[in-house]
Write a protein that holds these residues in place. Structure first.
Motif, short mmCIF file in Angstrom:
data_model
loop_
_atom_site.label_atom_id
_atom_site.label_comp_id
_atom_site.label_asym_id
_atom_site.label_seq_id
_atom_site.Cartn_x
_atom_site.Cartn_y
_atom_site.Cartn_z
N TYR A 263 0.76 -1.20 0.19
CA TYR A 263 -0.07 0.12 -0.06
C TYR A 263 0.82 1.27 -0.07
N GLU A 264 0.24 2.26 -0.61
CA GLU A 264 1.07 3.58 -0.61
C GLU A 264 0.19 4.74 -0.31
N SER A 265 0.42 5.76 0.05
CA SER A 265 -0.48 7.17 0.07
C SER A 265 -0.11 7.88 -1.33
N PRO A 266 -1.02 8.63 -1.57
CA PRO A 266 -0.78 9.57 -2.82
C PRO A 266 0.31 10.61 -2.71
N HIS A 267 0.63 11.12 -1.62
CA HIS A 267 1.52 12.13 -1.48
C HIS A 267 2.96 11.44 -1.56
N ARG A 268 3.22 10.11 -1.38
CA ARG A 268 4.52 9.41 -1.32
C ARG A 268 4.83 8.54 -2.48
N ILE A 269 3.61 8.14 -3.11
CA ILE A 269 3.75 7.37 -4.40
C ILE A 269 4.85 7.71 -5.45
#
Length: 293
Positions: free
Chosen positions: A173-179
């Motif tokens: 999983y990953e968040s949009p601001h870190r992808i």
């Protein structure tokens, strides 16, 4: 040794059951009839986020009492829930969305229940990682779910390096601001593999971006990422030897000075020295002393 017969008749004085109830990951229609019935029949619902769960219970007209169980209160709440289970009460555990006990503190409660011979019964349903896997177009015969990647670059490099030889498809999983940053490190560590970046599963804006890592990086440069992502990455078994990164040793022909200079194109000197130390497995002080002679 622990043998559980989930549907055996329970006698008076026996512990209650801990039900692990899957909840929708976006679309409320993914709630199962069995999940609704279970949430109505148990004495108590333990929720990661009570506000979110109350919305779900209201929608399905479920009036069961709800208590909080999450990462920050599990040491206090966990023993109390175990006590109630041992007294014969049945409890449903739910997370914010999807299956509980995956990348959340529910796993601790399950372990404690098993240690106390309390039946643990799964109520299956939606799961973001498996949903992303089956729509990715990548091999599904063998896979590894790795949860959330580390935030620090040094830890992320090590995390990815540990998965470099994994033959099965990788899921995380990953968040949009870190992808974007994560994909850049992924390409550096594992090579330009085939991936799928899947977001907003089961929701109106569900989207899968499929291609090479480099292509996805370019896509997100032009289309700012929104929503929570599940990243599906081709395993080492699916790529040819020519596409394999050379054990992340792209710097092997560089001198220490050149290696540091490479990173100084993006970072300050202190950070560049730190990254070189990570790459080469050297003490940071040794790298600093060598390049500052």
């Amino acid at each position: 040794m622990n043998v559980q017969k989930s549907f055996a008749d329970t006698a008076s004085g026996m512990p209650g059951s801990l039900y692990l109830v899957a909840t929708p990951i976006g679309n409320l229609e993914d709630m199962t009839f069995r999940a609704i019935r279970t949430l109505k029949e148990v004495e108590l619902i333990a929720a990661e986020d009570t506000r979110q769960t109350r919305k779900l219970l209201t929608h399905f007209e479920i009036g069961t009492r709800i208590v909080s169980y999450h990462e920050h209160n599990k040491r206090a709440s966990g023993p109390e829930l175990i006590r109630l289970l041992l007294e014969g009460q049945s409890i449903a555990l739910v997370s914010d969305a999807g299956l509980p006990a995956i990348s959340d503190p529910g796993a601790d409660l399950v372990r404690e229940a098993v240690e106390n011979d309390i039946p643990v019964i799964p109520i299956p349903g939606a799961n973001a990682a498996l949903s992303a896997l089956i729509m990715s177009g990548l091999p599904t015969e063998r896979f590894l779910f790795a949860g959330f990647p580390p935030r620090e670059r040094k830890s992320l490099l090590k995390w990815l390096k540990d998965m470099q030889a994994q033959k099965g498809t990788l899921l995380f999983y990953e968040s949009p601001h870190r992808i974007t940053k994560t994909l850049e490190v992924l390409q550096e560590s594992l090579g330009d593999r085939s991936i799928a970046c899947v977001r907003e599963l089961t929701k109106r804006h569900e989207e899968a971006v499929r291609g090479r890592v480099s292509e996805c990086i370019e896509w997100f440069a032009e289309h700012p990422p929104l929503g929570e992502f599940c990243i599906v990455v081709e395993g080492s078994e699916g790529i040819g030897a020519s596409e394999q990164p050379i054990a992340a040793e792209w710097w092997s022909e560089l001198s220490l000075d050149a290696h540091v200079a490479h990173y100084e194109e993006q970072y300050d000197r202190k950070e560049a020295i730190k990254l070189v130390a990570v790459d080469r497995g050297l003490p940071k002080r040794d790298v600093y002393n060598e390049v500052n002679r």
